[in-house]
Enzyme design. Structure first.
Site, PDB file in Angstrom:
ATOM      1  N   ASP A 137     -20.411  14.688  48.757  1.00 34.32           N
ATOM      2  CA  ASP A 137     -19.869  16.038  48.503  1.00 34.32           C
ATOM      3  C   ASP A 137     -18.337  15.921  48.602  1.00 34.32           C
ATOM      4  OD1 ASP A 137     -20.160  15.572  51.318  1.00 34.32           O
ATOM      5  OD2 ASP A 137     -19.976  17.705  51.744  1.00 34.32           O
ATOM      6  N   HIS A 183     -16.680   9.526  59.296  1.00 31.13           N
ATOM      7  CA  HIS A 183     -18.134   9.758  59.197  1.00 31.13           C
ATOM      8  C   HIS A 183     -18.770   8.974  58.032  1.00 31.13           C
ATOM      9  CE1 HIS A 183     -17.428  13.228  61.830  1.00 31.13           C
ATOM     10  NE2 HIS A 183     -16.481  13.611  61.008  1.00 31.13           N
TER      11      HIS A 183
HETATM   12  C1  BDR Z   1     -19.776  15.462  57.523  1.00 31.63           C
HETATM   13  O1  BDR Z   1     -19.463  16.757  57.027  1.00 31.63           O
HETATM   14  C2  BDR Z   1     -18.533  16.661  55.967  1.00 31.63           C
HETATM   15  O2  BDR Z   1     -17.491  17.557  56.182  1.00 31.63           O
HETATM   16  C3  BDR Z   1     -18.018  15.253  55.969  1.00 31.63           C
HETATM   17  O3  BDR Z   1     -17.720  14.815  54.656  1.00 31.63           O
HETATM   18  C4  BDR Z   1     -19.133  14.464  56.589  1.00 31.63           C
HETATM   19  O4  BDR Z   1     -20.067  14.069  55.620  1.00 31.63           O
HETATM   20  C5  BDR Z   1     -19.319  15.360  58.980  1.00 31.63           C
HETATM   21  O5  BDR Z   1     -19.974  16.296  59.776  1.00 31.63           O
HETATM   22 CA    CA Z   2     -19.537  14.200  53.219  1.00 36.67          CA
END
Ligand code: BDR
Ligand code: CA
Length: 316
Positions: free
Chosen positions: A10, A240
């Site tokens: 995303d 992440h």
């Molecule tokens: C996740 O949420 C999104 O904002 C980041 O891209 C990551 O995949 C972290 O909680």
């Molecule tokens: Ca993400």
């Protein structure tokens, strides 16, 4: 031989870093990017993903669009962390090519049948597209190998005391995926908040004086600045999504707990990832949740891979 990879994004700043990590990993062959909603709408995730692939000279990697949840609107916190355009207001040229006509769901299903154990799917956004693949195809859940970024088992959530952002967008979809898929590794906040980047590292990218280095530095600095407000105790931004790709390339980066997972879909704990108490005594566990990470080794790999990739882009 490199393992085939489909990255479900995303895009999103850390999603952009995950795409870069995938492109720079010899253990993985990125055969497609599927786009979902979350940090941005699906259309913007497609636009960003195509532009990033072009920036790194990889117009051979096809991009597919997934479904968007009805009534979805980008959350204020997502806009704050990733910027209105999802990539920290960094400006990239729109790609010359377009999204593929095949849907992301069909691409996932076809690829699982075509490549079997040679394929790993890495979703780093809400699990809506993967859930639809599970519902569409009777064999998907038993054949797919998944390493996903999402959830929080031993630490609080980041959008509520219980829920991590990706799971929070579609708890029902995530619940279906965790309950049905037989091989899933969860890379949640338990470990991704132990892998942090600061402006010391992004300066190395800026100093390259290349288009790729400038983009990585500008987008990531935006993300680091947001973390200074939302989580000042960390002293950096959470890597992440790239950590999930890194684990797909090298599972030895994390320690895992074998468990059967579910997602709470009701009440104040909606979006919580937790053990499914109805199969607590089942000897077969379908999920592995990362509870420990070799952060130092990951960060070294992360910097050397992304710096090497960015060095190869045109000088500015
Ligand atoms: C996740 O949420 C999104 O904002 C980041 O891209 C990551 O995949 C972290 O909680
Ligand atoms: Ca993400």
């Amino acid at each position: 031989m490199a393992r085939k990879l489909i990255l479900d994004v995303d895009t999103g700043i850390d999603d952009a870093l995950a795409i870069a990590y995938a492109l720079a990993s010899p253990e993985l062959e990125l055969i497609g990017v599927t786009c979902t909603y979350g940090n941005v709408e699906v259309s913007q995730a497609v636009r960003n993903s195509l532009a990033i692939l072009e920036l790194f000279g990889r117009t051979d990697v096809p991009v597919y669009a997934g479904p968007q949840r009805d009534g979805f609107e980008v959350m204020e916190i997502s806009q704050f962390i990733h910027g209105m355009n999802g990539i920290g207001e960094a400006e990239l040229y729109d790609a010359a090519r377009a999204v593929e006509p095949l849907s992301a769901v069909d691409f996932l299903v076809q690829s699982v049948h075509r490549y079997g154990d040679d394929l790993v799917i890495v979703p780093v956004g809400p699990l809506t597209t993967v859930a639809e693949a599970v519902s569409t195809d009777d064999h998907f859940a038993t054949r797919a190998h998944i390493v996903c970024m999402g959830g929080a088992l031993t630490v609080p959530g980041n959008v509520s005391p219980f829920a991590e952002a990706n799971i929070n967008q579609d708890p029902e979809g995530a619940d279906l995926v965790f309950r049905q898929c037989v091989d899933i590794t969860m890379i949640g906040l338990d470990v991704t908040l132990q892998t942090l980047l600061t402006t010391v590292e992004t300066k190395r990218w800026k100093d390259l004086e290349t288009a790729g280095g400038d983009f990585l530095a500008e987008a990531t600095n935006y993300y680091i600045k947001a973390y200074e407000t939302t989580a000042p105790h960390l002293g950096g931004c959470g890597l992440h999504d790239p950590l999930a790709v890194a684990v797909a390339a090298d599972p030895s980066l994390v320690e895992t707990l074998a468990i059967n997972l579910k997602v709470d879909t009701e009440g104040p704990s909606r979006g919580r990832t937790i053990a499914d108490e109805t199969c607590l005594n089942d000897p077969v566990k379908s999920a592995r949740v990362a509870v420990g990470v070799d952060a130092e080794r990951f960060l070294e790999e992360f910097m050397s891979r992304l710096t090497g990739l960015a060095r190869e882009t045109p000088v500015v």
